[in-house]
Every structure is written in structure tokens, then in C-alpha cells.
Design an enzyme around this catalytic site. Structure first.
Site, PDB file in Angstrom:
ATOM      1  CB  CYS A   1      51.926  -7.634  28.100  1.00  0.00           C
ATOM      2  SG  CYS A   1      51.140  -6.978  29.598  1.00  0.00           S
TER       3      CYS A   1
ATOM      4  CE  LYS B   1      49.784 -10.196  35.321  1.00  0.00           C
ATOM      5  NZ  LYS B   1      50.963  -9.482  34.821  1.00  0.00           N
TER       6      LYS B   1
ATOM      7  NE  ARG C   1      48.415  -5.110  31.993  1.00  0.00           N
ATOM      8  CZ  ARG C   1      49.051  -4.130  31.345  1.00  0.00           C
ATOM      9  NH1 ARG C   1      49.122  -4.130  30.033  1.00  0.00           N
ATOM     10  NH2 ARG C   1      49.600  -3.152  32.034  1.00  0.00           N
TER      11      ARG C   1
ATOM     12  CE  LYS D   1      50.589  -9.808  39.107  1.00  0.00           C
ATOM     13  NZ  LYS D   1      51.594  -9.232  38.268  1.00  0.00           N
TER      14      LYS D   1
ATOM     15  CE1 TYR E   1      54.830  -4.312  44.945  1.00  0.00           C
ATOM     16  CE2 TYR E   1      52.684  -5.357  45.261  1.00  0.00           C
ATOM     17  CZ  TYR E   1      53.697  -4.921  44.419  1.00  0.00           C
ATOM     18  OH  TYR E   1      53.578  -5.095  43.067  1.00  0.00           O
TER      19      TYR E   1
HETATM   20  C1  PBG Z   1      52.562  -6.402  34.113  1.00  0.00           C
HETATM   21  C2  PBG Z   1      52.378  -6.603  35.555  1.00  0.00           C
HETATM   22  C3  PBG Z   1      51.312  -6.161  36.320  1.00  0.00           C
HETATM   23  C4  PBG Z   1      51.578  -6.547  37.626  1.00  0.00           C
HETATM   24  C5  PBG Z   1      52.789  -7.219  37.628  1.00  0.00           C
HETATM   25  N1  PBG Z   1      53.267  -7.270  36.331  1.00  0.00           N
HETATM   26  C6  PBG Z   1      50.144  -5.352  35.931  1.00  0.00           C
HETATM   27  C7  PBG Z   1      49.175  -5.951  35.019  1.00  0.00           C
HETATM   28  O1  PBG Z   1      49.312  -7.092  34.585  1.00  0.00           O
HETATM   29  O2  PBG Z   1      48.207  -5.248  34.686  1.00  0.00           O
HETATM   30  C8  PBG Z   1      50.710  -6.267  38.805  1.00  0.00           C
HETATM   31  C9  PBG Z   1      51.394  -6.338  40.121  1.00  0.00           C
HETATM   32  C10 PBG Z   1      50.629  -5.722  41.229  1.00  0.00           C
HETATM   33  O3  PBG Z   1      49.479  -5.266  41.068  1.00  0.00           O
HETATM   34  O4  PBG Z   1      51.183  -5.684  42.333  1.00  0.00           O
HETATM   35  N2  PBG Z   1      52.648  -7.542  33.353  1.00  0.00           N
END
Ligand code: PBG
Length: 338
Positions: A131, A208, A230, A261, A326
Site C-alpha cells: 500500500c 481497518k 498487510r 472494515k 457490493y
Molecule cells: C486496499 C483495499 C483492500 C480492500 C479495500 N481496499 C484490500 C486489502 O486491504 O487487502 C478490501 C475490500 C474488500 O475486500 O471488499 N487497501
């Protein structure tokens, strides 16, 4: 408190009208935000196998989808870009002609009232899928500081600020930094304000978590890390006090809205933040949450509409004002009785 037989909670559950009258939590299309994946090309719709019904769309088709969503009463879209090139600096993310700025301009031109949120992260744009900028590769022009591969925080902040300005100048209403870098909200706010973009909103992915529920998204955004994971920047799923610390920092740095999230497995985090803060709170029902419901429904094990609306209502009940999902388009239809 009176007890049985005086108290009979079932009296309030007898008919659909009664149940509707006493329902504590509402869910409407106006609470929903639809994620969209935009790629280069014209008239391109590439189905995402891991996420039934979702597709990567070229700009012309993303605009059409935004029009459909607007008619359905969904007020906002969240854009993810699939770039034509990936490099160590994720440079397409701050290219004014990059895929997301193109999509922002096109959507705002065709559907001005649609709120456009730009997911601000480098993972779709970097060749390694992390990222931001890694310390290791010298080709990136940065001197390695550490033995092991590590995401360089403050170097990445500069590029996040630069890309946020580009997306805001293209017309993004909201910048949503999702990389979980320290200081990302403050850096983006400062970069925007320095370019007279003080009206642009920041929705921070404040809490997150490093989550297995992002699995299906790898195919959707084509941004999977090429090595490692990550966990050096996203939060450990065992932690809730740490989420409160992350939120406090983002609030102090000027976040206008907060986000949790994933959503479904983190309802306690949503509730804790809701109780402690007055800022608008979003929750992201992520790809894994979506695809699990889709897969079980496809097997005939659960009713898709019923479970989707139940999961979304539960996220609202925990305290989320808005939900990135979604299911946005379908849920809007189901809620309207279509
Ligand atoms: C990347 C990002 C991710 C998602 C949203 N932005 C993937 C991650 O962090 O690995 C995941 C969204 C989803 O799973 O619907 N920064």
C-alpha cells in the site's frame, strides 16, 4: 419492570405492520455506498469470478452504472482503479490521466449529484502490491533504511497527499485513505488545503483490520501483495482498544468521517466507536462477507435477499450511519419492493 403474564413481548410481534412500527433500526438505499472497479478501455465489462454479479468496468460503463445507482437512490460510489501500468511508486495513482481521475470526471459530468469517493491507496498501483513505497527496492530512488522489507511511512504520506490532490482536482467529493499508514489523514488534509481543496471531505478507514475476508477482492482489484501480507500496517483482528487509538488519532488529524472494515465480524468495534464519537461512521461490508452470502445462496442454503438485508441492518444496528456494500444496487431494489 413488569413480568409475565403482564409483560408479553410477543404482542408487539403479531403482525407485519406491528413489527414494522416497532422496528428500531432502519435501512434505506440512502445509507448505501456502492464500490465500483474501473479499468481502461471502452465498453469493457470483465466479470469478477470471486464476486458473482460484480465486474471491472471501463469508464463509459462505470458512468452507466452510476446512473443506474442514482436512479435506485444510492447516493455514493467508491472507486477502485485497475491501472494500465504498475511500478514501484504506484505512479498511475497520481497521474491526472490515470484511470480513477478519468472515471471521477466522467461520473461527475454525467451524474453531478452522485457523490464520488476515491479509495486512496497504492496497492492497486504498485508492482509489489503493497500500500505504498517499500524500503527495499533502490530503483524507487529511496535509500533502504531497514534490513527487512518495510512500507516506508512518511515517504508514502507525501505520495498519498499528491494523489489525493489529483483525485480531488478531478472532482472527487470524498477521499478515503485505506492504507492504515500513520498520519495519513493529517498529511492528506494538509496537501488538500494547500491547494485550496479545503471543501473536500476525508473519510478515513480508521480501523481497518488485516482480514481474511478481503480474499475475493484480490481478483477484483488485482492488487494482492506479491510477497508477505498487510499485517505491518493493518490492525490485528484481536484488538479493540487499539482501534480506539487509531480513531482518536484520525479524529485529531481532521477526519470528517470514520470507517470500520470489515463490518460483520467487527460489530463491537462499530458500536464502541459510535458510543465514543459523534462523527459520521461508515462500515465496509467487504468482499468476503458478500461472496460468502452469494456462495451459500447459490447452493440454496440461505435466502440471499433475506440474509443480505439482515446483515446490512445488523451493521446499522451496531451504529453505522452508512454501509459500503457490493449489495448496494440489489439492496436498493429489494428495499423498494422490486
Ligand atoms: C486496499 C483495499 C483492500 C480492500 C479495500 N481496499 C484490500 C486489502 O486491504 O487487502 C478490501 C475490500 C474488500 O475486500 O471488499 N487497501
Amino acid at each position: 419492570m413488569s413480568s409475565f403474564p403482564t409483560a408479553r413481548p410477543r404482542r408487539l410481534r403479531r403482525t407485519p405492520a406491528l413489527r414494522k412500527l416497532v422496528r428500531e433500526t432502519t435501512l434505506s438505499a440512502g445509507n448505501l455506498i456502492a464500490p465500483l472497479f474501473v479499468r481502461h478501455g471502452k465498453n469493457v465489462s470483465k466479470a469478477i469470478g470471486s464476486m458473482p454479479g460484480q465486474s471491472q468496468l471501463s469508464v463509459d460503463l462505470v458512468v452507466r452504472e452510476a446512473e443506474v445507482l442514482a436512479r435506485a437512490g444510492v447516493p455514493a460510489v467508491l472507486l477502485f482503479g485497475i491501472p494500465s501500468r504498475k511500478d514501484l511508486l504506484g505512479s498511475e495513482n497520481y497521474d491526472p490521466d490515470g484511470i480513477v481521475p478519468q472515471a471521477i470526471r466522467a461520473i461527475k459530468a454525467a451524474v453531478p449529484d452522485m457523490l464520488v469517493i476515491s479509495d486512496m491507496c497504492f496497492c492497486e498501483y504498485t508492482s509489489h502490491g503493497h500500500c505504498g513505497i517499500l524500503n527495499a527496492p533502490d530503483e524507487a530512488g529511496y535509500t533502504p533504511q531497514l534490513e527487512e522489507s518495510y512500507l516506508l511511512n512518511d515517504v508514502t504520506l507525501e505520495l498519498l497527499g499528491k494523489a489525493s490532490v489529483v483525485h480531488a482536482q478531478a472532482g472527487a467529493d470524498i477521499i478515503a485513505p485505506s492504507g492504515m499508514l500513520d498520519g495519513m489523514v493529517g498529511a492528506i488534509r494538509a496537501a488538500l488545503d494547500a491547494q485550496h481543496l479545503e471543501h473536500v471531505t476525508i473519510m478515513s478507514y480508521a480501523a481497518k483490520f488485516a482480514s481474511g475476508f478481503y480474499g475475493p477482492f484480490r481478483e477484483a482489484a488485482e492488487g494482492a501483495p506479491q510477497f508477505g501480507d498487510r499485517a505491518q500496517y493493518q490492525m490485528d483482528f484481536g484488538n479493540s482498544r487499539e482501534a480506539m487509538k487509531e480513531v482518536a488519532l484520525d479524529v485529531a488529524e481532521g477526519a470528517d468521517m470514520l470507517m470500520v472494515k470489515p463490518a460483520g465480524a467487527y460489530l463491537d468495534i462499530i458500536q464502541r466507536i459510535r458510543d465514543a464519537y459523534d462523527l459520521p461512521l461508515a462500515a465496509y461490508q467487504v468482499s468476503g462477507e458478500f461472496s460468502m452470502i452469494k456462495a451459500a445462496a447459490a447452493n440454496g442454503w440461505i435466502d440471499e435477499c433475506r440474509v443480505a438485508l439482515e446483515s446490512l441492518t445488523a451493521i446499522r444496528r451496531a451504529g453505522a450511519d452508512m454501509i459500503i456494500t457490493y449489495f448496494a444496487k440489489d439492496a436498493a431494489g429489494w428495499l423498494a419492493g422490486r
